[in-house]
Design an enzyme around this catalytic site. Structure first.
Site, PDB file in Angstrom:
ATOM      1  N   ARG A  18      -1.287  -4.181  15.033  1.00 33.61           N
ATOM      2  CA  ARG A  18      -0.976  -5.831  14.193  1.00 33.61           C
ATOM      3  C   ARG A  18      -0.253  -6.692  16.029  1.00 33.61           C
ATOM      4  O   ARG A  18      -0.239  -7.634  16.358  1.00 33.61           O
ATOM      5  CB  ARG A  18       0.200  -6.087  13.693  1.00 33.61           C
ATOM      6  N   GLN A  74       0.494  14.132  17.508  1.00 33.73           N
ATOM      7  CA  GLN A  74      -0.040  13.820  16.183  1.00 33.73           C
ATOM      8  C   GLN A  74      -1.854  13.725  15.985  1.00 33.73           C
ATOM      9  O   GLN A  74      -1.821  12.073  16.870  1.00 33.73           O
ATOM     10  CB  GLN A  74       0.503  12.371  15.218  1.00 33.73           C
ATOM     11  N   GLY A  79      -0.053   8.491   9.197  1.00 32.41           N
ATOM     12  CA  GLY A  79       0.997   7.830   7.914  1.00 32.41           C
ATOM     13  C   GLY A  79       2.544   8.518   8.782  1.00 32.41           C
ATOM     14  O   GLY A  79       2.324  10.018  10.132  1.00 32.41           O
ATOM     15  N   GLY A 142       9.986  -0.685   2.812  1.00 29.49           N
ATOM     16  CA  GLY A 142      10.550   0.124   1.780  1.00 29.49           C
ATOM     17  C   GLY A 142      11.136  -0.019   0.833  1.00 29.49           C
ATOM     18  O   GLY A 142      12.304  -0.920   2.364  1.00 29.49           O
TER      19      GLY A 142
END
Ligand code: UD1
Ligand code: MG
Length: 452
Positions: A18, A74, A79, A142
């Site tokens: 984004r 990673q 995620g 969340g």
């Protein structure tokens, strides 16, 4: 009180889609410092013994920015849960208590982190403490699903939440403190059966609960938990940081009549009784002494300003500007890599680069140090008490001795001895009555044309 060693895993491997940027998201700066360094600096101030930053393959620049902290890679942005698990190589043997922080949540304060540590205390303290917040408006954070007694049951991502879950008032900041001896056991059991097909770190809470472990919530202020995912959020975080930096400066004895117009960097240093007028920008690496007066509309970077100096309005200091005590740098004066010694003055419209201006010297309006020949930079040295007349070009390398006087309009290309006069000017011609005759001739011609 149980003293457990503290470690931290900082997630920074996300694509940052984004941001629409070639620069990794966490290297975008706030207050002149990359976001990720805000997080590592906060953690370093908390006696955290081991820090591992999780980066994606090819993010060497992030690894350089966080050195000497450890990094883990990673592979594949699968995620936040997968990212945290990637730190196992560096952190699994640590034990202790491990913070999980996000590189894109740069404004968290040490006080808030200490509140998480306090909540973990006690023989049967919660195994997981999650930092929650109550955002003012609609958001995509969340949601923390809590039991009536406040205990944390699980976290549900906004995309996976039912309308009822979406109405839960407390949101996930992303920060948590987890019992390090069980963290990786839970991380390995996280799956990816959800709206995004990602391994969600947030699922760790339900797994811990299923193992019979208590999970708790500590609430923090929304302002310090802003997650930066877009340029607009970067600007929102910058606004929070700037407010903090200005308040800290004022608390240290800086007067700012219009603080909201002053831009500061994290490393801007002020002495006492400094005045900062409106619309002034402090770029990286600026140190200001005591009793300095900065009239408005100035732009500084890489500069040192000593006690009692007066600057601006509209002064520009570039890297290597060293303004000594009681010197004056006035409007539209640019100083780069130059020492302006005690009490020297350059009050109007000048460029002083690669130079020394001796104590008490006076630099007239329009003075330029011609420091660049298209290939190399050269030095101008002006002695103490010298007087440089207006509109002087000093063609470097050149030295003007102490107490010398350079006549206005001169182009100085030879060294001037101390106490000498240098004058480089064509002799002036004087024609008595010429202007009057010229005017009369022109007026006659004009009257003749009008009569035709
Ligand atoms: C996350 C939380 C959400 C919380 C929000 C707070 C999850 C699943 N969601 O959502 O509950 O409200 O933060 O800001 O945790 N990252 C990696 N590898 C990955 C994915 C992400 O290292 O594979 C890193 C990112 O660089 C970033 C951080 O993890 O620093 C958070 O990732 P992001 O994609 O921004 O998560 P959010 O959607 O904001
Ligand atoms: Mg985020």
């Amino acid at each position: 009180m149980v003293e457990r060693a503290l470690g931290a895993i900082i997630l920074a491997a996300g694509k940052g889609t984004r941001m629409k940027s070639d620069l990794p998201k966490v290297l975008h700066a706030l207050g002149g410092k990359p976001m990720i360094r805000h997080v590592t600096d906060t953690v370093s101030g908390l006696s955290v013994e081991r820090v591992c930053v999780v980066v994606a393959p090819g993010m060497e620049r992030v690894a350089v920015a966080v050195a000497p902290h450890r990094t883990a890679i990673q592979a594949g942005a699968l995620g936040t849960g997968h990212a945290a698990l990637s730190a196992a190589v560096e952190m699994e043997d640590f034990g202790g208590d491990i913070f999980i922080l996000f590189g894109d949540t740069p404004l968290i304060t040490p006080e808030t982190m200490r509140a998480l540590v306090a909540a973990r205390q006690g023989e049967d303290g919660p195994a997981v403490v999650v930092l929650g917040m109550r955002p003012a408006g609609p958001n995509a954070y969340g949601r923390l699903i809590q039991a009536p007694d406040g205990a944390l049951e699980r976290i549900v991502e906004a995309k996976d939440a039912t309308p009822e879950e979406l109405s839960a008032p407390v949101c996930n900041s992303g920060v948590m403190l987890v019992d390090g001896s069980r963290l990786f056991h839970w991380l390995r059991r996280i799956g990816n059966d959800n709206a995004k097909g990602e391994y969600y770190l947030t699922d760790l809470v339900a797994l811990a609960r299923a193992d019979g472990c208590a999970c708790a919530v500590v609430e923090g202020a929304e302002g310090e938990l802003l997650g930066v995912n877009s340029r607009a959020e970067l600007a929102a975080a910058e606004a929070v940081l700037q407010r903090r930096l200005r308040e800290a400066a004022m608390a240290e004895g800086v007067t700012m009549p219009m603080p909201e117009t002053v831009y500061l960097c994290c490393d801007t240093r002020f002495g006492r009784d400094v005045f900062v007028g409106p619309h002034t920008v402090f770029g990286p690496d600026v140190t200001v002494g005591n009793r300095v007066e900065i009239k408005g509309f100035c732009h500084f970077e890489g500069a040192t300003i000593a006690d009692g100096a007066i600057l601006g309005p509209y002064a520009r200091l570039r890297p290597g500007a060293d303004i000594r005590s009681d010197a004056h740098i006035g409007n539209f004066v640019e100083v780069k890599k130059a020492i302006i010694e005690e009490g020297a003055k350059a009050n109007h419209l000048a460029y002083i680069g690669d130079a020394r201006v001796g104590a008490g010297a006076n630099i007239g309006a329009g003075t330029i140090t011609c420091n660049y020949d298209g290939f190399d930079k050269h030095v101008t040295d002006i002695g103490a008490g010298a007087f440089i007349g207006s509109n002087t070009a000093l063609v470097a390398p050149v030295t003007v001795g102490a107490g010398a006087l350079v006549a206005a309009g001169s182009t100085v290309s030879q060294d001037v001895p101390a106490d000498a006069l240098a004058i480089e000017r064509a002799p002036q011609e004087q024609r008595e009555g010429w202007a009057k005759r010229f005017r009369e001739r022109k007026e006659r011609a004009k009257a003749g044309r009008a009569a035709e």
